[in-house]
Design a protein around this motif. Structure first.
Motif, short mmCIF file in Angstrom:
data_model
loop_
_atom_site.label_atom_id
_atom_site.label_comp_id
_atom_site.label_asym_id
_atom_site.label_seq_id
_atom_site.Cartn_x
_atom_site.Cartn_y
_atom_site.Cartn_z
N ARG A 104 7.87 -0.97 4.51
CA ARG A 104 6.56 -1.16 5.15
C ARG A 104 5.62 -0.01 4.78
O ARG A 104 4.42 -0.20 4.62
CB ARG A 104 6.72 -1.23 6.67
CG ARG A 104 7.20 -2.56 7.19
CD ARG A 104 6.12 -3.62 7.08
NE ARG A 104 5.09 -3.44 8.09
CZ ARG A 104 3.97 -4.14 8.13
NH1 ARG A 104 3.70 -5.03 7.20
NH2 ARG A 104 3.08 -3.94 9.10
N LEU A 105 6.18 1.18 4.65
CA LEU A 105 5.38 2.33 4.20
C LEU A 105 4.86 2.09 2.79
O LEU A 105 3.67 2.29 2.51
CB LEU A 105 6.23 3.60 4.24
CG LEU A 105 5.57 4.88 3.72
CD1 LEU A 105 4.40 5.29 4.62
CD2 LEU A 105 6.59 6.01 3.63
N LEU A 106 5.74 1.63 1.88
CA LEU A 106 5.32 1.32 0.52
C LEU A 106 4.29 0.21 0.50
O LEU A 106 3.29 0.27 -0.23
CB LEU A 106 6.54 0.92 -0.32
CG LEU A 106 6.24 0.42 -1.74
CD1 LEU A 106 5.59 1.51 -2.57
CD2 LEU A 106 7.53 -0.08 -2.42
N GLN A 107 4.52 -0.81 1.31
CA GLN A 107 3.59 -1.94 1.38
C GLN A 107 2.21 -1.47 1.83
O GLN A 107 1.18 -1.86 1.26
CB GLN A 107 4.15 -2.98 2.36
CG GLN A 107 3.42 -4.32 2.32
CD GLN A 107 3.94 -5.25 3.41
OE1 GLN A 107 4.23 -4.82 4.52
NE2 GLN A 107 4.03 -6.52 3.09
N GLY A 108 2.17 -0.60 2.83
CA GLY A 108 0.89 -0.07 3.31
C GLY A 108 0.20 0.78 2.27
O GLY A 108 -1.02 0.69 2.08
N MET A 109 0.95 1.62 1.56
CA MET A 109 0.36 2.47 0.52
C MET A 109 -0.25 1.63 -0.59
O MET A 109 -1.34 1.92 -1.09
CB MET A 109 1.41 3.43 -0.04
CG MET A 109 1.89 4.47 0.95
SD MET A 109 3.10 5.64 0.26
CE MET A 109 2.06 6.55 -0.87
N ALA A 110 0.45 0.57 -0.97
CA ALA A 110 -0.07 -0.31 -2.02
C ALA A 110 -1.31 -1.05 -1.55
O ALA A 110 -2.30 -1.18 -2.29
CB ALA A 110 1.02 -1.30 -2.46
N ALA A 111 -1.29 -1.54 -0.32
CA ALA A 111 -2.44 -2.27 0.22
C ALA A 111 -3.66 -1.36 0.36
O ALA A 111 -4.80 -1.83 0.28
CB ALA A 111 -2.08 -2.88 1.58
N SER A 112 -3.42 -0.06 0.55
CA SER A 112 -4.54 0.87 0.71
C SER A 112 -5.44 0.88 -0.51
O SER A 112 -6.64 1.14 -0.41
CB SER A 112 -4.00 2.29 0.97
OG SER A 112 -3.42 2.84 -0.20
N GLY A 113 -4.86 0.61 -1.68
CA GLY A 113 -5.67 0.57 -2.89
C GLY A 113 -6.76 -0.47 -2.83
O GLY A 113 -7.90 -0.23 -3.26
#
Length: 387
Positions: A104-113
């Motif tokens: 979920r952390l990775l998913q959020g970081m990617a979505a932040s882009g």
């Protein structure tokens, strides 16, 4: 494409990209109890997945913003979307709650882009009142995500497990990956930062030396206390205090999100950005008091709902002018400036979310909403007195 078609395509693409945040956080809100059951985890561990996604959405923007100023928007956007797709697949197949929360952390970081690059592209393409109107339209499109996400999440739970919500996120990411492939780069090479990668991050110091930017940065940030205080507390307020079902909660949540979209759309019609901020700041305080009073007096649901609709409307009204004025103040470093705004918002979410769960939810939520409203109005008044 004709000029009008390009404008419409860009508005739709940027609206969907900026909607990543609400979609990642809101789509699975009704599924949090079933998620905990699936992994045999405590409710707090399930709620931690929300905090992890917000942390990713915050930290990711701090890196993506300066990098997009140096390398351009399109390539970085495609990389982020590809990582989002991979992160979503990993969430679906995660064997336990700890692994799930990491992804979920990775998913959020990617979505932040998607979030920060959407703001940067807007600043690359438009300026002044036109930028404000464009951001208002993008924000209105963005307002569809909080409306659709919880309702769709509650609906999916009638037919499938929580994994169905993540399958929808996967399709959403794949669609945006396809659309972004057709997007034309908005930041020409001659306008990109010539600094090294490491030096690019020093732009944050330069941006925060701009007092005008900082003043509007605060007006962008403090309303997020209200937004995430509401997001974190509303499932428990509607379902635990007022006894609504997940679908009933989703419908109330969607109605409030619709009023956020109305506020975003109306802000572009006020004309003067600072006047819109003054109205929104005062309105948020009035309706935060109304929400707190309704919760403390255990008012009937319709009264609480009206107060929430007013609060979310005023929140929506504040966002386009605050963002436009901040980005206009730092146009040369739009990616970095946009990243700081976006990161601060989700950082507020990470701080506020556990606070509303401390003690009695009605009392803690009321305090958080009132504090956010006072800080917002105070930041608006400081701008007025300083100009």
């Amino acid at each position: 494409m004709s000029g009008k078609q390009k404008f419409t395509f860009l508005m739709l693409l940027l609206g969907l990209l900026s909607a990543f945040g609400p979609f990642v956080t809101d789509l699975y809100l009704p599924a949090l109890p079933s998620l905990a059951d699936y992994f045999a985890a405590s409710p707090s561990m399930a709620q931690l997945s929300l905090t992890m996604s917000m942390l990713g959405l915050s930290v990711g923007q701090l890196f993506v913003g300066p990098l997009s100023d140096k390398y351009g928007r399109k390539k970085l956007l495609l990389v982020c979307l590809l990582l989002f797709v991979c992160g979503t697949v990993a969430c679906i197949v995660a064997p336990n709650i700890v692994t799930f929360n990491v992804f979920r952390l990775l998913q959020g970081m990617a979505a932040s882009g998607g979030i920060v690059i959407a703001r940067s592209i807007s600043a690359d393409s438009y300026r002044g009142p036109v930028l404000t109107k464009f951001l208002a339209m993008v924000s209105a499109v963005n307002g569809v995500a909080p409306i659709v996400a919880p309702v769709l999440g509650g609906f999916l739970l009638n037919f499938m497990s929580w994994k169905g919500t993540f399958a929808v996120l996967l399709l959403y990411g794949a669609l945006l990956l396809f659309m972004s492939g057709k997007f034309q780069e908005s930041l020409p090479v001659k306008r990109r930062s010539k600094k090294s990668v490491l030096a690019s991050f020093s732009l944050y110091a330069k941006v925060f030396k701009n007092r005008i930017y900082v003043s509007y940065f605060l007006v962008c940030t403090f309303p997020m206390v209200i937004l995430f205080g509401y997001i974190a507390s509303s499932p428990f307020i509607y379902q635990k205090i007022y006894g609504l079902s997940p679908v009933g909660f989703s419908l109330c949540f969607a109605l409030n999100a619709l009023f956020t979209a109305f506020g975003c759309a109306l802000s572009g019609k006020v004309g003067d950005e600072r006047r819109a901020l003054k109205i929104a700041g005062a309105g948020m305080l009035v309706f935060a008091i109304a929400v707190a009073a309704a919760l403390m007096m255990h008012a009937i649901l319709p009264l609480l709902q009206v107060a929430f609709m007013g609060l979310t409307f005023m929140f929506g009204m504040s966002q386009p002018p605050a963002n436009a004025l901040a980005l206009n103040a730092e146009r040369a470093n739009a990616g970095t400036a946009a990243a700081a705004i976006g990161a601060s918002g989700f950082l507020m979410g990470g701080i506020v979310s556990p606070l509303v769960g401390m003690g009695d939810i009605a009392t803690s939520a009321s305090i958080v909403l009132l504090v956010g409203a006072v800080l917002t109005l105070g930041s608006v008044l400081v701008i007025r007195s300083g100009r």
